[in-house]
Design an enzyme around this catalytic site. Structure first.
Site, PDB file in Angstrom:
ATOM      1  N   PRO A  38       0.858  -1.177   0.060  1.00 37.78           N
ATOM      2  CA  PRO A  38       0.127  -0.072   0.063  1.00 37.78           C
ATOM      3  C   PRO A  38       0.649   1.189  -0.096  1.00 37.78           C
ATOM      4  O   PRO A  38       1.998   1.128   0.387  1.00 37.78           O
ATOM      5  CB  PRO A  38      -0.618  -0.222   1.306  1.00 37.78           C
ATOM      6  CG  PRO A  38       0.202  -1.012   2.264  1.00 37.78           C
ATOM      7  CD  PRO A  38       0.571  -1.971   1.396  1.00 37.78           C
ATOM      8  N   ASP A  39       0.331   2.371  -0.515  1.00 40.40           N
ATOM      9  CA  ASP A  39       1.041   3.562  -0.379  1.00 40.40           C
ATOM     10  C   ASP A  39       0.557   4.328   0.964  1.00 40.40           C
ATOM     11  O   ASP A  39       0.100   3.591   1.781  1.00 40.40           O
ATOM     12  CB  ASP A  39       0.764   4.466  -1.598  1.00 40.40           C
ATOM     13  CG  ASP A  39      -0.536   4.962  -1.913  1.00 40.40           C
ATOM     14  OD1 ASP A  39      -1.538   4.842  -0.836  1.00 40.40           O
ATOM     15  OD2 ASP A  39      -0.883   5.798  -2.764  1.00 40.40           O
ATOM     16  N   PHE A  40       0.952   5.486   1.182  1.00 41.21           N
ATOM     17  CA  PHE A  40       0.688   5.974   2.585  1.00 41.21           C
ATOM     18  C   PHE A  40      -0.354   6.735   2.338  1.00 41.21           C
ATOM     19  O   PHE A  40      -1.428   6.806   3.378  1.00 41.21           O
ATOM     20  CB  PHE A  40       1.982   7.126   2.869  1.00 41.21           C
ATOM     21  CG  PHE A  40       3.099   6.238   2.999  1.00 41.21           C
ATOM     22  CD1 PHE A  40       3.170   5.609   4.460  1.00 41.21           C
ATOM     23  CD2 PHE A  40       3.955   6.054   2.110  1.00 41.21           C
ATOM     24  CE1 PHE A  40       4.533   5.088   4.475  1.00 41.21           C
ATOM     25  CE2 PHE A  40       5.173   5.342   2.225  1.00 41.21           C
ATOM     26  CZ  PHE A  40       5.479   4.835   3.465  1.00 41.21           C
ATOM     27  N   ARG A  41      -0.893   7.657   1.483  1.00 44.13           N
ATOM     28  CA  ARG A  41      -1.925   8.675   1.532  1.00 44.13           C
ATOM     29  C   ARG A  41      -2.878   8.475   0.638  1.00 44.13           C
ATOM     30  O   ARG A  41      -3.779   9.499   0.643  1.00 44.13           O
ATOM     31  CB  ARG A  41      -1.319  10.182   1.244  1.00 44.13           C
ATOM     32  CG  ARG A  41      -0.176  10.612   2.245  1.00 44.13           C
ATOM     33  CD  ARG A  41       0.561  11.764   1.971  1.00 44.13           C
ATOM     34  NE  ARG A  41       1.494  11.820   3.133  1.00 44.13           N
ATOM     35  CZ  ARG A  41       2.712  11.350   3.209  1.00 44.13           C
ATOM     36  NH1 ARG A  41       3.010  10.751   2.304  1.00 44.13           N
ATOM     37  NH2 ARG A  41       3.357  11.677   4.402  1.00 44.13           N
ATOM     38  N   ASN A 112      11.163   5.093  -1.442  1.00 38.04           N
ATOM     39  CA  ASN A 112      10.716   3.806  -0.946  1.00 38.04           C
ATOM     40  C   ASN A 112      11.644   2.944  -0.126  1.00 38.04           C
ATOM     41  O   ASN A 112      12.947   3.077  -0.238  1.00 38.04           O
ATOM     42  CB  ASN A 112      10.073   2.915  -2.135  1.00 38.04           C
ATOM     43  CG  ASN A 112       9.188   3.752  -2.877  1.00 38.04           C
ATOM     44  OD1 ASN A 112       8.258   4.680  -2.351  1.00 38.04           O
ATOM     45  ND2 ASN A 112       8.847   3.548  -4.137  1.00 38.04           N
ATOM     46  N   ASP A 114      11.268  -0.541   0.182  1.00 38.02           N
ATOM     47  CA  ASP A 114      10.899  -1.828  -0.206  1.00 38.02           C
ATOM     48  C   ASP A 114      12.093  -2.295  -0.894  1.00 38.02           C
ATOM     49  O   ASP A 114      11.976  -3.724  -1.012  1.00 38.02           O
ATOM     50  CB  ASP A 114       9.620  -1.892  -0.841  1.00 38.02           C
ATOM     51  CG  ASP A 114       9.798  -0.953  -2.103  1.00 38.02           C
ATOM     52  OD1 ASP A 114      10.399  -0.862  -2.695  1.00 38.02           O
ATOM     53  OD2 ASP A 114       8.268  -0.528  -2.557  1.00 38.02           O
ATOM     54  N   HIS A 131      14.885   7.899   1.960  1.00 32.12           N
ATOM     55  CA  HIS A 131      14.339   7.824   3.512  1.00 32.12           C
ATOM     56  C   HIS A 131      15.001   6.375   4.021  1.00 32.12           C
ATOM     57  O   HIS A 131      14.289   5.803   4.715  1.00 32.12           O
ATOM     58  CB  HIS A 131      12.650   7.513   3.362  1.00 32.12           C
ATOM     59  CG  HIS A 131      12.141   9.064   2.896  1.00 32.12           C
ATOM     60  ND1 HIS A 131      10.808   9.206   2.651  1.00 32.12           N
ATOM     61  CD2 HIS A 131      12.603  10.092   2.846  1.00 32.12           C
ATOM     62  CE1 HIS A 131      10.587  10.315   2.396  1.00 32.12           C
ATOM     63  NE2 HIS A 131      11.788  11.256   2.610  1.00 32.12           N
TER      64      HIS A 131
END
Ligand code: OAD
Length: 270
Positions: A38-41, A112, A114, A131
């Site tokens: 899933p993304d965040f927003r 990302n 991941d 990040h």
């Protein structure tokens, strides 16, 4: 103006002309959603909309360093779901790899965590993980590195790892709110100035300082946004091209217009 029109076809012409030698790509969670992460927003499907079960004071607390020190459990609950290894790169990741294979990728800036861009075959030295990532972990007190096998066991068991030396909390080297970005980000943040094409994909461009990267390009550098929605200042420059919609569709169309359709599909199928 560098492009003859603000269209995908004009971007492809520009690439095919051979004038594009240094592409800078900036990405976010949207390039991994089709992998199942899933993304965040995003309003319904994003992580922040689905964290109610973790009883957080506010959604972003799960990645906040002060909150983590008080209560690391929500983060480790999420880490159990997000830990790399069970997801496969998307065709958008393969497109970045293809730019590198063509010898025109200057740098990939990703937010990302991941590690899918590496898995898609983008070389390490081309990636700036702005990040951080799950690739390393350390004690937040004494900074001692913590073994990967041990954190894997803890994450699988949904338990909380503690430093073997000082018993401090251990955290993957993901940049939390309240923490400094890695030195590699600051060392490379001027590179967009050398770019002759900038591609922004799958990010809402809401988190600084990453969100300012597209502003670092020269005024004459075409900027392409491949995203579900318009973000940041993309679209306001004279050579900005908006390819709105799913990013897998967007990269497929762009690759096809460049004559790279089969190469992209076979890279991704590997
Ligand atoms: P966001 O969730 O904020 O934004 C994802 C963007 O991708 C949105 O604009 C979506 O519309 C778009 N999107 C989602 N799926 C897509 C698809 N299949 N095709 C095209 N577009 C799609 O994620 P980021 O911008 O990456 O920080 O978030 C930035 C930072 O905020 C993250 O790195 C994370 C978070 O807090 C930390 O964890 C430190």
């Amino acid at each position: 103006q560098t492009l003859h029109s603000r269209t995908l076809e004009a971007v492809a012409e520009h690439i095919k002309s051979g004038r594009v030698k240094n592409v800078v790509v900036m990405t976010g969670a949207g390039i991994s959603t089709s992998a199942g992460i899933p993304d965040f927003r995003s309003p319904e499907t994003g992580l922040y909309a689905n964290l109610a079960r973790l009883n957080l004071p506010y959604a972003e607390a799960v990645f906040d360093i002060s909150f983590f020190k008080e209560n690391p459990e929500p983060f480790y609950t999420l880490a159990h779901e997000l830990y790399p290894g069970k997801y496969r790169p998307t065709i958008a990741h393969s497109f970045i790899r293809l730019l590198n294979d063509k010898g025109i990728l200057l740098k990939l800036f990703t937010q990302n965590i991941d590690c899918l861009e590496r898995e898609a075959g983008v070389p390490d030295d081309k990636i700036v993980e702005a990040h951080g990532s799950f690739a390393r972990q350390s004690c937040i007190e004494c900074r001692q590195a913590y073994p990967e096998d041990d954190i894997k066991q803890h994450i699988a068991a949904k338990s909380i790892p503690r430093c073997h030396d000082c018993n401090g909390l251990v955290k993957p080297e993901i940049v939390f709110f309240g923490e400094q970005l890695p030195a590699a980000f600051f060392a490379s943040r001027d590179l967009p100035r050398d770019a002759d094409l900038c591609i922004v994909m799958g990010t809402s461009l809401t988190v600084q300082p990453f969100a300012s990267l597209p502003e670092m390009t020269r005024k004459t550098t075409p900027r392409v946004l491949i995203n579900k929605e318009r973000v940041g200042s993309l679209g306001s420059g004279t050579d900005d091209v908006l390819i709105l919609g799913d990013c897998d569709d967007g990269v497929r169309k762009l690759a096809t217009a460049c004559g790279w359709h089969d190469e992209l599909e076979s890279l991704w199928a590997k």
